[in-house]
Design an enzyme around this catalytic site. Structure first.
Site, mmCIF file in Angstrom:
data_model
loop_
_atom_site.group_PDB
_atom_site.id
_atom_site.type_symbol
_atom_site.label_atom_id
_atom_site.label_comp_id
_atom_site.label_asym_id
_atom_site.label_seq_id
_atom_site.Cartn_x
_atom_site.Cartn_y
_atom_site.Cartn_z
ATOM 1 N N GLY A 179 0.962 -1.713 -0.344
ATOM 2 C CA GLY A 179 -0.050 -0.392 -0.378
ATOM 3 C C GLY A 179 0.559 1.315 -0.307
ATOM 4 N N ARG B 110 16.232 -2.216 -5.226
ATOM 5 C CA ARG B 110 15.454 -3.422 -4.948
ATOM 6 C C ARG B 110 17.341 -4.357 -5.453
ATOM 7 N NH1 ARG B 110 9.168 -3.816 -4.580
ATOM 8 N NH2 ARG B 110 9.364 -2.280 -2.800
#
Length: 520
Positions: A94, A340
């Protein structure tokens, strides 16, 4: 090359035979239902139901598209093959990257669309589609406000995710994508959007000119039982939007793209995240791009399945507030706020002489973990462990206590002077970890996101492989598209992409001339 509808059948045969060369998709012969999109005969087909716009998929992109299209006056249908709506978006964290949000201004954070574009280009190793990248970044601030108007509530602070130059991430009050998907579903239904779950798309319907005018579906389908359900044909006067997500759970297909991503690697994705819809688009000539660029989530834990509790804990507590160490040395080995790809690659190097994983440990103290909403659940299921002292923490994971204590002391000095001498990590959100209790978790990456998908233009139209021109009536948004993120997606940019491109697809699709269709 000019598209000629008379040769569409032979072209489709060619695509079926050469798909492995185009995108390594030998998985066309693998599992699941027959994946052949059928050309309609010259006679105009008749449909079981007709809409202006049909959206396949009900995540961030699909529901943003549905709301925008309904807002613009279109009659809309959303279908999803799973028994619940939301897909991967519902179990997402979210978090949405926004350049120029009100919360940034309140916190005194200086940001710009240009800086966000620069950060994403850096993470993407320059492979990004710059036109689509600019479109997404430019639309984040307005779309975040649009989400608020549709019932989304953000936490009252901005966060700093890895790879971003400044704190720019907003996160839902629920720390879950459900905090976005649920309000969008509610508002869509209020505006008359029809929504069918357990409805799997099985093929496209084209007219004599090669325009997409509908889809073939299996209604009442119980995933993954391919023979269940009833065949139906739905018509789309203005277009079909593919918001079908990625293929992170499609192990045969992802291994074709990246052989190392075997079934030994878990995924954060929901079980239905496969390549079926992507293959359907390829079969009618869509251009697949960057399919081998598959992202691993560096915040996952081997001690639980799927997205789990560790992901949110690491994202909001360990990476911005704590450190990650090799259990054999008790020392850091990478920049905890790198992108990442960099972090996942670093973690995957932690192996023993037999090439088996040596799981690193990430940790912070109570002050660093105070905003981690999944801390309690992680402790309950023994994914996150608590220790009152660093010596106790070292014993829990078999680390050298003296080296661990020295590492924490060094890091505290870096925070105090404002510079990380070891890995040049940004320290704006870091804290001095002077006392316990300590909270820790073992880490190992999981397959998380597919940067590749079909190529689209800035009107969100799917482009044809043979001539790079739009396939009439076919649009795509969100993770189903490829090129925006390049080689690596920055955290919290999936929500940004999904919402902005979903709305963009709707705005462009509803302006199309309506095809004349007939009910059966």
């Amino acid at each position: 090359m000019v598209y000629d509808p008379k040769i569409v059948s032979s072209r489709r045969d060619m695509l079926k035979k050469s798909a492995a060369l185009v995108a390594g998709s030998a998985a066309l012969v693998a599992t699941g239902p027959a994946l052949a999109s059928e050309q309609c005969a010259s006679k105009q087909p008749k449909f079981d139901e007709i809409y202006d716009l049909i959206i396949v998929g009900s995540g961030f992109a699909g529901m943003s598209c549905a709301n925008q299209a309904a807002q613009d006056g279109a009659k809309v249908l959303v279908i999803d093959k799973m028994p619940v709506f939301g897909g991967n978006s519902t179990i997402n964290g979210g978090a949405m990257a926004v350049a120029g949000s009100a919360l940034q201004k309140k916190a005194g954070v200086e940001d710009s669309v240009e800086l966000m574009v620069s950060d994403m280009l850096k993470a993407g190793r320059g492979m990004n589609d710059k036109h689509m990248l600019k479109l997404v970044c430019d639309g984040t601030a307005e779309s975040a406000k649009w989400l608020e108007d549709h019932g989304v509530v953000w936490k009252p602070f901005v966060q700093h995710f890895g790879g971003h130059s400044v704190p720019r991430t907003l996160q839902t009050r629920e720390s879950s994508g459900s905090g976005i998907v649920r309000p969008l579903i509610e508002t869509a239904k209020k505006h008359g959007v029809k929504m069918y779950d357990k409805t799997e798309m099985r093929g496209f319907v084209e007219d004599d000119n090669g325009r997409i005018i509908g889809i073939k579906v299996q209604s009442g389908y119980f995933w993954p039982k391919t023979k269940t359900g009833t065949p139906k044909v739905f018509g789309a006067r203005k277009g079909v939007v593919m918001a079908t997500g990625g293929f992170g759970r499609d192990i045969p297909f992802r291994q074709i793209q990246q052989p190392k991503l075997t079934d030994e690697l878990d995924s954060t994705n929901q079980p239905g995240a496969n390549a079926d819809a992507l293959k359907q688009m390829m079969l009618i000539g869509a251009n697949p791009v960057h399919l081998d660029q598959i992202q691993l989530g560096p915040w996952s834990s081997p001690d639980e399945k799927g997205f789990g509790t560790a992901s949110q804990f690491n994202t909001i507590a360990v990476y911005p507030k704590g450190i990650v160490v090799d259990v054999r040395t008790g020392e850091r080995f990478f920049n905890e706020l790198a992108d990442r790809k960099t972090r996942s690659n670093a973690i995957l190097t932690r192996r023993d002489d037999q090439n088996k994983p040596v799981y690193p440990v990430g940790f912070t103290n109570a002050e660093g973990a105070k905003r981690a909403q999944t801390l309690g659940w992680g402790l309950k299921y023994d994914v996150i462990k608590k220790a009152d002292t660093l010596d106790e923490l070292a014993k829990l994971y078999g680390m050298p206590a003296d080296k661990l204590e020295k590492q924490v002391a060094r890091f505290n000095e870096f925070v105090k002077k404002g510079h990380d001498d070891e890995f040049n990590r940004p320290l704006e959100t870091a804290i001095e970890m002077k006392e316990g209790p300590w909270y820790a978790v073992r880490m190992w990456p999981k397959v998380h996101y597919c940067m590749g998908g079909v190529r689209v233009n800035t009107n969100s139209q799917v482009l044809r492989l043979t001539d790079d021109k739009p396939i009439p009536g076919l649009f795509a948004a969100g993770e189903a598209t490829g090129g925006i993120h390049g080689a690596s997606r920055l955290g919290s940019c999936a929500v940004a992409e999904g919402v902005v491109t979903g709305r963009n697809a709707a705005k462009n699709a509803v302006t199309q001339t309506a095809a004349k269709l007939e009910l059966a």
